[in-house]
Motif scaffolding. Structure first.
Motif, PDB file in Angstrom:
ATOM      1  N   PRO A 115     -23.306  22.399  11.893  1.00  0.00           N
ATOM      2  CA  PRO A 115     -22.471  21.381  12.057  1.00  0.00           C
ATOM      3  C   PRO A 115     -21.326  21.720  10.766  1.00  0.00           C
ATOM      4  CG  PRO A 115     -24.673  20.797  12.067  1.00  0.00           C
ATOM      5  CD  PRO A 115     -24.603  22.203  11.826  1.00  0.00           C
ATOM      6  N   GLY A 116     -20.083  21.280  11.011  1.00  0.00           N
ATOM      7  CA  GLY A 116     -19.020  21.450  10.096  1.00  0.00           C
ATOM      8  C   GLY A 116     -18.382  22.667  10.474  1.00  0.00           C
ATOM      9  N   ASP A 117     -18.887  23.736  11.020  1.00  0.00           N
ATOM     10  CA  ASP A 117     -17.868  24.786  11.525  1.00  0.00           C
ATOM     11  C   ASP A 117     -16.800  24.420  12.330  1.00  0.00           C
ATOM     12  OD1 ASP A 117     -18.972  27.247  10.522  1.00  0.00           O
ATOM     13  OD2 ASP A 117     -20.693  27.175  11.863  1.00  0.00           O
ATOM     14  N   ARG A 118     -15.701  24.940  12.241  1.00  0.00           N
ATOM     15  CA  ARG A 118     -14.700  24.837  13.146  1.00  0.00           C
ATOM     16  C   ARG A 118     -14.430  25.905  13.973  1.00  0.00           C
ATOM     17  NH1 ARG A 118     -11.227  20.675  12.986  1.00  0.00           N
ATOM     18  NH2 ARG A 118      -9.517  21.957  13.444  1.00  0.00           N
ATOM     19  N   VAL A 119     -14.585  26.050  15.116  1.00  0.00           N
ATOM     20  CA  VAL A 119     -14.619  27.229  15.884  1.00  0.00           C
ATOM     21  C   VAL A 119     -13.413  27.538  16.693  1.00  0.00           C
ATOM     22  CG1 VAL A 119     -16.054  28.442  17.569  1.00  0.00           C
ATOM     23  CG2 VAL A 119     -17.157  27.014  15.950  1.00  0.00           C
ATOM     24  N   LEU A 120     -12.911  28.639  16.569  1.00  0.00           N
ATOM     25  CA  LEU A 120     -11.895  29.039  17.395  1.00  0.00           C
ATOM     26  C   LEU A 120     -12.409  29.914  18.750  1.00  0.00           C
ATOM     27  CD1 LEU A 120      -8.933  29.550  18.384  1.00  0.00           C
ATOM     28  CD2 LEU A 120      -8.812  31.533  16.846  1.00  0.00           C
ATOM     29  N   ILE A 121     -12.233  29.442  19.738  1.00  0.00           N
ATOM     30  CA  ILE A 121     -12.847  30.289  20.853  1.00  0.00           C
ATOM     31  C   ILE A 121     -11.696  31.161  21.587  1.00  0.00           C
ATOM     32  CG2 ILE A 121     -13.817  29.729  23.505  1.00  0.00           C
ATOM     33  CD1 ILE A 121     -15.024  27.072  22.410  1.00  0.00           C
ATOM     34  N   ILE A 122     -12.359  32.437  21.794  1.00  0.00           N
ATOM     35  CA  ILE A 122     -11.380  33.257  22.592  1.00  0.00           C
ATOM     36  C   ILE A 122     -11.857  33.871  23.662  1.00  0.00           C
ATOM     37  CG2 ILE A 122     -10.270  35.533  21.872  1.00  0.00           C
ATOM     38  CD1 ILE A 122      -9.200  34.475  19.383  1.00  0.00           C
ATOM     39  N   ALA A 125     -23.868  22.627  18.791  1.00  0.00           N
ATOM     40  CA  ALA A 125     -24.444  22.783  17.455  1.00  0.00           C
ATOM     41  C   ALA A 125     -23.826  21.898  16.556  1.00  0.00           C
ATOM     42  CB  ALA A 125     -23.754  24.172  17.047  1.00  0.00           C
ATOM     43  N   GLY A 126     -23.105  20.807  16.906  1.00  0.00           N
ATOM     44  CA  GLY A 126     -22.501  19.857  15.958  1.00  0.00           C
ATOM     45  C   GLY A 126     -21.351  20.353  15.432  1.00  0.00           C
ATOM     46  N   ALA A 127     -20.734  21.513  15.828  1.00  0.00           N
ATOM     47  CA  ALA A 127     -19.331  22.086  15.395  1.00  0.00           C
ATOM     48  C   ALA A 127     -18.413  21.364  15.930  1.00  0.00           C
ATOM     49  CB  ALA A 127     -19.515  23.676  15.437  1.00  0.00           C
ATOM     50  N   THR A 128     -17.227  21.733  15.697  1.00  0.00           N
ATOM     51  CA  THR A 128     -15.874  21.416  16.125  1.00  0.00           C
ATOM     52  C   THR A 128     -15.146  22.315  16.981  1.00  0.00           C
ATOM     53  OG1 THR A 128     -15.831  19.462  14.633  1.00  0.00           O
ATOM     54  CG2 THR A 128     -13.690  20.057  15.909  1.00  0.00           C
ATOM     55  N   ALA A 161     -15.154  29.179  29.371  1.00  0.00           N
ATOM     56  CA  ALA A 161     -14.710  28.670  28.108  1.00  0.00           C
ATOM     57  C   ALA A 161     -15.130  27.135  27.877  1.00  0.00           C
ATOM     58  CB  ALA A 161     -13.183  28.317  28.303  1.00  0.00           C
ATOM     59  N   THR A 162     -15.755  26.538  29.117  1.00  0.00           N
ATOM     60  CA  THR A 162     -16.333  25.207  29.075  1.00  0.00           C
ATOM     61  C   THR A 162     -17.556  25.313  28.304  1.00  0.00           C
ATOM     62  OG1 THR A 162     -15.059  24.384  30.768  1.00  0.00           O
ATOM     63  CG2 THR A 162     -17.020  23.381  30.363  1.00  0.00           C
ATOM     64  N   GLY A 163     -18.258  26.249  28.943  1.00  0.00           N
ATOM     65  CA  GLY A 163     -19.692  26.886  28.660  1.00  0.00           C
ATOM     66  C   GLY A 163     -19.695  27.094  26.975  1.00  0.00           C
ATOM     67  N   LEU A 164     -18.762  27.699  26.579  1.00  0.00           N
ATOM     68  CA  LEU A 164     -18.642  28.060  25.177  1.00  0.00           C
ATOM     69  C   LEU A 164     -18.487  26.731  24.251  1.00  0.00           C
ATOM     70  CD1 LEU A 164     -16.490  31.619  24.611  1.00  0.00           C
ATOM     71  CD2 LEU A 164     -19.202  31.056  24.622  1.00  0.00           C
ATOM     72  N   THR A 165     -17.423  25.770  24.813  1.00  0.00           N
ATOM     73  CA  THR A 165     -17.077  24.492  24.401  1.00  0.00           C
ATOM     74  C   THR A 165     -18.551  23.658  23.999  1.00  0.00           C
ATOM     75  OG1 THR A 165     -16.616  23.295  26.167  1.00  0.00           O
ATOM     76  CG2 THR A 165     -14.807  24.421  24.935  1.00  0.00           C
ATOM     77  N   GLN A 166     -19.302  23.779  25.161  1.00  0.00           N
ATOM     78  CA  GLN A 166     -20.510  23.069  25.327  1.00  0.00           C
ATOM     79  C   GLN A 166     -21.438  23.643  23.938  1.00  0.00           C
ATOM     80  OE1 GLN A 166     -21.576  23.629  29.325  1.00  0.00           O
ATOM     81  NE2 GLN A 166     -20.595  21.807  30.038  1.00  0.00           N
TER      82      GLN A 166
END
Lengths: 201, 201
Positions: free
Chosen positions: B117-124, B144-147, B134-139
């Motif tokens: 939680p608290g992580d700000r995640v860039l998905i590539i 994880a409580g991250a953004t 990409a949807t699977g990765l956002t889920q």
């Protein structure tokens, strides 16, 4: 390579006498600074080998070999463990590789488009244990009529027989960390145990 | 990104109206110069998003995201499509992802150890088509409580509905090449078709 050995000591964990977990920096989460240093070290070690291609195996080989290929300014090819849908089934070199850890065979393939006779190929992999994966890659390179310029390994389990197998075939192997034992939940490196033996004698 | 579009035009090949083969530089043989430029472009685009982790999916996402994470100086995590043997089955976030190309489901997993939680995640990811991966990765990120700080795509098939799906959920998407059509064995980019439509009106 001291930086890598420090990472293994501090950030790796021993799961059993045969299995070292390094998913904090190598094969799940990736420390790109360490991987860059590793790639550049491989490039330095094999600088005189006239490498024309770097070949690794998906997925864990990609990060440590990326900067090696980049530094040598040659293409990186990652062998597929399963044929890709865009890969013409007739147009591949393939090798059947047994994983002692996973207890299963997988088919490792490289498209015929990207390896040619005359290529001097540096093979890179994250682990060397029984040497099955590396042997599979050497077979693919030689099936293409290309030459194995060397084998670069991030972490060698020196208590298994991969190095002996590959050296027996005449390949040059450079391992950045050589582990002599994982017994007692402790990582022992080859140099340390040699040093220890020396001290005792 | 002009360099990428040029690579797609000159070194890619259209296999069908839905499938573009880019295994000369992206997902089998890897052009590390182009991948570095791509990674740095993602880092530039998302520079203000306070990214703390880059998450991609094995294997083809690793090369284009490596230099992005390196440039942002944050860890790279590659999600596994199959659970690794060193991964504790209880200790993973997972998502079931359908591939329209392969016509099969796969289980995508990330260890709970590396997302907080608290992580700000860039998905590539290398491709955006129907947006399932990409949807699977956002889920996984949100479990994880991250953004999700954003989604960076190397090649978008804009004639499929992935972008609409993800934008509908409020994510910022940056695609370095947007393909509007692969009809007639020809790659048409979104800008070109818009330009063409403009010229015609």
């Amino acid at each position: 390579m001291e930086l890598l050995k420090e990472a293994i000591r501090k950030r790796g964990s021993v799961l059993s006498s045969g299995v070292l977990k390094v998913d904090q920096f190598l094969n799940h989460q990736v420390d790109t600074n360490l991987m860059s240093a590793i790639g550049e070290e491989f490039a330095r070690l094999f600088a005189d080998e006239h490498v024309t291609k770097v070949v690794t195996i998906e997925s864990s080989g990609i990060a440590p070999s990326f900067m090696c290929a980049h530094s040598l300014q040659v293409p990186l090819i990652f062998a597929r463990k399963k044929k890709s849908v865009t890969m013409d089934k007739e147009n591949v070199y393939s090798s059947r590789v047994y994983s002692f850890t996973k207890k299963e065979y997988s088919e490792v393939t490289v498209s015929k488009d990207w390896l040619c006779p005359g290529d001097r190929v540096l093979i890179i992999d994250d682990f060397l244990a029984n040497g099955q994966a590396a042997t599979g890659l050497t077979q693919i390179v030689e099936e293409a009529g290309a030459t194995v310029a060397g084998i670069g390994i991030v972490i060698e389990k020196s208590f298994q027989d991969g190095r002996a197998l590959l050296e027996g075939k005449g390949y040059r192997i450079e391992s950045l960390a050589r582990i002599s034992s994982l017994e007692g939940n402790k990582v022992q490196f080859v140099e340390e145990s040699a040093h220890f033996a020396y001290n005792k004698s």
